[in-house]
Structures are given as structure tokens and as C-alpha cells.
Design an enzyme around this catalytic site. Structure first.
Site, mmCIF file in Angstrom:
data_model
loop_
_atom_site.group_PDB
_atom_site.id
_atom_site.type_symbol
_atom_site.label_atom_id
_atom_site.label_comp_id
_atom_site.label_asym_id
_atom_site.label_seq_id
_atom_site.Cartn_x
_atom_site.Cartn_y
_atom_site.Cartn_z
ATOM 1 N N ASP A 40 -9.778 66.185 -4.399
ATOM 2 C CA ASP A 40 -8.366 65.939 -4.233
ATOM 3 C C ASP A 40 -8.290 64.416 -4.770
ATOM 4 O O ASP A 40 -9.435 63.746 -5.120
ATOM 5 C CB ASP A 40 -8.316 65.792 -3.004
ATOM 6 C CG ASP A 40 -7.981 67.019 -2.390
ATOM 7 O OD1 ASP A 40 -7.826 68.241 -3.102
ATOM 8 O OD2 ASP A 40 -7.880 67.298 -0.998
ATOM 9 N N LYS A 62 -3.359 65.880 -7.433
ATOM 10 C CA LYS A 62 -2.510 64.671 -8.089
ATOM 11 C C LYS A 62 -1.914 64.180 -6.639
ATOM 12 O O LYS A 62 -1.636 64.611 -6.045
ATOM 13 C CB LYS A 62 -1.581 65.068 -9.220
ATOM 14 C CG LYS A 62 -2.570 65.718 -10.284
ATOM 15 C CD LYS A 62 -2.615 64.966 -11.566
ATOM 16 C CE LYS A 62 -3.715 65.551 -12.277
ATOM 17 N NZ LYS A 62 -3.193 66.628 -13.192
ATOM 18 N N MET A 175 1.324 60.694 5.019
ATOM 19 C CA MET A 175 2.272 61.281 3.891
ATOM 20 C C MET A 175 3.881 60.618 4.476
ATOM 21 O O MET A 175 4.603 61.490 3.898
ATOM 22 C CB MET A 175 2.331 62.783 3.688
ATOM 23 C CG MET A 175 1.026 63.263 3.416
ATOM 24 S SD MET A 175 0.990 64.951 3.319
ATOM 25 C CE MET A 175 0.425 65.549 5.069
HETATM 26 N N1 SAH Z 1 -7.285 64.312 5.231
HETATM 27 C C1 SAH Z 1 -6.862 63.149 5.158
HETATM 28 C C2 SAH Z 1 -5.393 62.874 4.983
HETATM 29 C C3 SAH Z 1 -4.684 63.904 3.836
HETATM 30 S S1 SAH Z 1 -3.118 63.780 3.727
HETATM 31 C C4 SAH Z 1 -7.202 62.111 6.136
HETATM 32 O O1 SAH Z 1 -7.837 62.610 7.057
HETATM 33 O O2 SAH Z 1 -7.215 60.800 5.914
HETATM 34 C C5 SAH Z 1 -2.727 62.411 2.782
HETATM 35 C C6 SAH Z 1 -2.146 61.204 3.263
HETATM 36 O O3 SAH Z 1 -3.051 60.599 4.057
HETATM 37 C C7 SAH Z 1 -1.769 60.271 2.467
HETATM 38 O O4 SAH Z 1 -0.454 60.371 2.196
HETATM 39 C C8 SAH Z 1 -1.515 58.893 3.350
HETATM 40 O O5 SAH Z 1 -0.580 59.025 4.426
HETATM 41 C C9 SAH Z 1 -2.786 59.232 4.193
HETATM 42 N N2 SAH Z 1 -4.119 58.503 3.727
HETATM 43 C C10 SAH Z 1 -5.145 58.837 3.116
HETATM 44 N N3 SAH Z 1 -6.152 58.204 2.903
HETATM 45 C C11 SAH Z 1 -5.474 56.800 3.263
HETATM 46 C C12 SAH Z 1 -5.951 55.643 3.111
HETATM 47 N N4 SAH Z 1 -7.027 55.101 2.798
HETATM 48 N N5 SAH Z 1 -5.156 54.630 3.624
HETATM 49 C C13 SAH Z 1 -3.879 54.946 4.256
HETATM 50 N N6 SAH Z 1 -3.498 56.250 4.153
HETATM 51 C C14 SAH Z 1 -4.263 57.216 3.625
#
Ligand code: SAH
Length: 256
Positions: A40, A62, A175
């Protein structure tokens, strides 16, 4: 399938929040043994570089708003690669079970007879809490944690507002960067006090992590968040207002 050919396997792997040293050892070993890697957009180069040079690497996503590979295409691709007998790794940011579509992908693969394994990862909320020194639960103040999402679709935000307004729940909103102000207004309207602490963290777990906002829900409703384009997590609840736990080590974190 010729008898000498073993059907491949797909491992659905959490890459953590974006720093290679937050991968689990199990995830690292899986990436190091990958023959095909579907990843991803949130997975950084530093982690992709851990895969063997001969590994086939395919980007499937993306960042928000731009085109991604459609889910059925990703599913078919995983299936085709696994049927070739390859060790397929589906690498996702954070933990695959949190807004990672792991249920859909696992069900598809299993329905086609492919063996799967899920390897967990550090989700963004845990990375943000550790780096900025707040807990997600706190005795007497935060008894529940809600992982939720706030996406503006056609200008409206949908959520379970009754759960979100629970004063003892820490909300970790994925998100939701573009909808932060609207989210704060909706939470206040649903009964969450306007003085409830809120924080917004960008790129949690990475060296460039920043706290884009720290204040109250009322403040968040008016805030203009100026991020650097990294992924953004919103945390709402009493924990966001606790004095930061002393950090003894870890990457530098920039606080607004
Ligand atoms: N599976 C991922 C989430 C995927 S959805 C997890 O467990 O973290 C994608 C969203 O996750 C982004 O829009 C943001 O809101 C959040 N996200 C993912 N990585 C992040 C990071 N390093 N810092 C802050 N928010 C993050």
C-alpha cells in the site's frame, strides 16, 4: 497444477506506522522471504528495501483522492501470484485488521483455496500514543478505545455519534484529516463537551512525526491544520490532555 508445484501462500502483513524498526520480527522475516510483494501507499521505501532484490514489488494503493488499484484487481493478482507457487506478501500500513480490508482479502483467498496467514502490526493510534506520551486507556478516565473513521463523502460525515459522544471513550479517528473540523463540530453537537481534549498527529511513529494540533474539541472545530502531507490521526478524549509521559528514548517528535 503439476504435482511438483506447491500452491503458494499469501501472508497479510502489518508494516506498522512507517518506521522499519517498528516492524515485528515476524513481519520482517516474511518480507525478507517475499517472492512477490503487494504494498500500500503508506509503506515506505525503507521497508520495501528489506525485500530480496529479485522480489516482484507491486504498488497497489495511492494516497487518498488519487487512483488506486481496484480491490478485485488486487485480489485477482494475489491469487494469480499465489497459484504460481510464490510466497506472496500483502503489506499494509499499521495493522492489517484496522481499516486494512484484511477480512475481504482473506475471505477471497480462502474461498479460492489459498492458505493465508495474518501478521499483526503496530497501528497508527498506538504509535501516536507512544511517541507523544499519552495512553489510550487511563484508569477512571478512559475506559474504552474506539477505532473509527471520519471520511467526508459528498460533504457529509457519517459515524455512530452516540458511541463517539461517550465521555469515557478515547476516539482514534483514521482517515479523518480533511474532516477534522466537521468531526469536532459533530461530536460537540452529539454531546461530547467542547472542552474535551483533542490532538492531531501526523506521520506517527516516524522521525518526521508532528503534532499538528493540541487543544480542545472547540479549538479543533476552528483549527486550520497545516500538515506536510503525511497520514493524519485524530485522537479525542481525556487522554489527549494528560501531561505527556516522559519519553526516555525514540525518535524526535515535533509538537505544535
Ligand atoms: N491499517 C492502518 C490504517 C489504514 S487507514 C493502521 O492500522 O494504522 C489509513 C489511515 O490510517 C490514514 O488516513 C491515517 O488516518 C491513519 N494512519 C496510518 N498511518 C499513520 C501514521 N503513521 N500516522 C498517523 N496516521 C496514520
Amino acid at each position: 497444477m503439476p504435482p511438483e508445484m506447491k500452491p503458494g501462500r499469501v501472508r497479510l502483513v502489518g508494516a506498522g506506522p512507517g518506521a522499519a524498526d517498528l516492524l515485528t520480527l515476524r513481519a520482517l522475516r516474511a518480507v525478507e522471504a517475499a517472492e512477490a510483494l503487494l504494498y500500500d501507499a503508506l509503506v515506505p521505501e525503507e521497508i520495501l528495501a528489506l525485500a530480496p532484490a529479485a522480489c516482484l514489488k507491486i504498488q497497489t494503493g495511492k494516497r487518498a483522492g488519487r487512483t488506486s488499484m481496484a480491490q478485485p484487481t488486487i485480489n485477482r493478482l494475489m491469487l494469480r501470484l499465489a497459484r504460481r507457487g510464490l510466497q506472496v506478501i500483502r503489506l499494509k500500513g499499521g495493522d492489517p485488521s484496522i481499516f486494512g480490508r484484511v477480512g475481504e482479502e482473506a475471505a477471497f483467498l480462502q474461498a479460492h483455496g489459498i492458505e493465508i496467514e495474518v501478521i499483526p502490526g503496530v497501528t497508527a493510534a498506538c504509535a501516536a500514543a507512544a511517541q507523544f506520551g499519552f495512553p489510550l486507556t487511563h484508569r477512571g478516565e478512559a475506559r474504552r478505545v474506539v477505532f473509527t473513521t471520519a471520511r467526508l463523502e459528498a460533504g457529509t460525515l457519517s459515524a455512530d455519534w452516540a458511541t463517539a459522544a461517550d465521555p469515557e471513550a478515547t476516539l482514534c479517528v483514521y482517515m479523518g484529516g480533511a474532516a477534522a473540523g466537521e468531526l469536532a463540530r459533530r461530536l460537540i453537537a452529539a454531546g461530547r463537551p467542547a472542552v474535551t481534549p483533542a490532538a492531531v498527529v501526523e506521520s506517527a511513529g516516524r522521525p518526521e512525526a508532528r503534532r499538528l494540533f493540541a487543544g480542545s474539541l472547540a479549538g479543533l472545530a476552528e483549527a486550520r491544520l497545516a500538515g506536510e502531507g503525511g497520514p493524519v490521526l485524530i485522537v479525542v478524549g481525556e487522554v489527549a490532555g494528560l501531561p505527556a509521559v516522559q519519553r526516555l528514548s525514540g525518535p524526535r517528535a515535533v509538537c505544535a
